[in-house]
Scaffold this motif. Structure first.
Motif: not given
Length: 72
Positions: A4-13, A17-21
């Protein structure tokens, strides 16, 4: 290690696939930083600043609550 790490630049998990965190990462962070609230706040504040740069279209207040408001 969490998935459950952020995918940048969208900051999706990356894990769900949810908003991170996401909820899972929030629980993990609380466990990882148990007894170290200041360290958790520094980590999340750093993420907040990066997210604000990556998500200029999002309202600052919304981004703040997403990163800082949930754990207090």
């Amino acid at each position: 290690m969490t998935t459950h790490r952020p995918v940048r630049p969208s900051w999706i998990c990356a894990g769900c696939g949810l908003s991170w965190p996401c909820g899972t990462r929030r629980r993990e962070l609380l466990a990882e930083y148990a007894g170290a609230r200041v360290s958790l706040s520094v980590y999340l504040a750093t993420c907040l600043l990066d997210a604000m740069a990556d998500l200029p279209q999002d309202r600052c207040g919304d981004v703040y609550w997403r990163f800082m408001g949930w754990w207090r």
